[in-house]
Design a protein around this motif. Sequence first.
Motif, PDB file in Angstrom:
ATOM      1  N   PRO A   6      36.070   4.008 -49.211  1.00 30.19           N
ATOM      2  CA  PRO A   6      36.094   4.135 -50.670  1.00 30.19           C
ATOM      3  C   PRO A   6      35.022   3.260 -51.307  1.00 30.19           C
ATOM      4  CG  PRO A   6      38.299   3.710 -49.793  1.00 30.19           C
ATOM      5  CD  PRO A   6      37.338   3.501 -48.661  1.00 30.19           C
ATOM      6  N   GLU A   7      34.485   3.716 -52.405  1.00 27.33           N
ATOM      7  CA  GLU A   7      33.475   2.948 -53.124  1.00 27.33           C
ATOM      8  C   GLU A   7      34.028   1.574 -53.490  1.00 27.33           C
ATOM      9  OE1 GLU A   7      30.555   3.405 -57.048  1.00 27.33           O
ATOM     10  OE2 GLU A   7      32.167   4.854 -56.661  1.00 27.33           O
TER      11      GLU A   7
ATOM     12  N   ALA B  88      30.122  14.263 -54.442  1.00 23.10           N
ATOM     13  CA  ALA B  88      30.947  13.978 -55.628  1.00 23.10           C
ATOM     14  C   ALA B  88      30.309  12.919 -56.502  1.00 23.10           C
ATOM     15  CB  ALA B  88      32.333  13.519 -55.176  1.00 23.10           C
TER      16      ALA B  88
ATOM     17  N   ARG C  84      34.842   9.119 -51.273  1.00 19.15           N
ATOM     18  CA  ARG C  84      34.533  10.262 -52.133  1.00 19.15           C
ATOM     19  C   ARG C  84      33.946  11.402 -51.306  1.00 19.15           C
ATOM     20  NH1 ARG C  84      31.129   8.441 -57.261  1.00 19.15           N
ATOM     21  NH2 ARG C  84      29.854   7.496 -55.631  1.00 19.15           N
TER      22      ARG C  84
END
Length: 307
Positions: free
Chosen positions: A47-48, A307, A303
Amino acid sequence: MALLNFRRAESRPEGPDPRVEAFLQDYSIEVMPRTAAKIEDFRALLPEGTRVYIAHIDGVPIEDMVATARRLARDGFRVMPHFPARIIPDKATLGDWIARYQGEAGVSRALLLGGGIATPHGDFDNSMQLLDTGLFDKAGFDRLHVAGHPEGNRDIDPDGGQANVAAALRWKQAFSERTDARMAINTQFCFDAAPIIDWVDGLAAAGIDLPVHIGIAGPAKLQTMIRFAIACGVGPSLKVLQKRAMDVSRLLLPYEPDDVLGALAAHKAANPDFGIARVHFFPMGGIRASTDWAVAHGGAAARPAGA
C-alpha cells in the motif's frame, strides 16, 4: 480396494477476523537491497505510504543501501534504513551515512540497533552510543526506532536473561523523554503470543511506554522458518515450530502467522491500552507471500496498476 477417508473441511467465517484486520492497519515490512532488486515494482505489492525498513547486513555497501532507500522513497514509501552500531567504524562514517540518506533519498527516519555481530568494527557497540552522538537530532531525523527482544538476546545478555536488554530500554525511554525524538520499539520476530504479552506487560510495569511494533515472520516453508529462528536466537517460541514439525500432517505445509497474530489481536481488542501499536513483517518466504497474507486477513492492499 480400500476407500480413502477425507476429513470434511472445517467451516470458517466469511471474511477476515475484524480484530486481526484492525491489528494489521499500517503494518510495516523489511527488505534487503539484494531482495529489493528482484522486485520490479513495489507499488504493485505494498500500500502507498507503507513503512519499509531496509536491513543493513554486514558487508553490504552503503551505496546499495542508499540506492534502495532512494528508489523506495521515490515510489512513495516511508523509508527507515537500519543503522547497525557494530558495523559503523566511527562517528565520521555515521555522519556520512546520515547525510547520504538524507541528501540522496530524503530519509528522516531510522532504526538503530546493535547489529548482531560479535566484534564491533570500530567505536560503536550499541544503539545508545549512536543516539548519544547527537547526529540524528542535528540532521533533523524525526523518528528513531530501536530494537526489542521479547525473548532476550544472548548477544546482549549471554546468560539468557533480560537484565542488560531491560536496562537498555530504560535508557532509551529516558532518552525519548529528554529529547524531541519520536521513538518506538521494533522487535525480533516471535512465534508464540504468550511470551510477547508477558514482555509487553512487563515494559508497561517498568514505566516504558514506547510503542511496540511487534516482529512477525511472514509465511514461509517450515524448514526455512526453523533455520532462521535458530540463527536469530529465538528462544521459547521456537518450540512452537518444533512441535509443528513433529506433526506429519502439517510438516509440508508452509508456516503462516495466523495463530500468533490472532492471539495478539484478540488480546489487543480486549485490552486497548496494550502496548503493541503496529505489526512489522519479516518476509522470510518472500515479500509477496507476506503482503498476500496481510491482504487476505484484512490488511490494506496495493493500488491496482494504473490506478
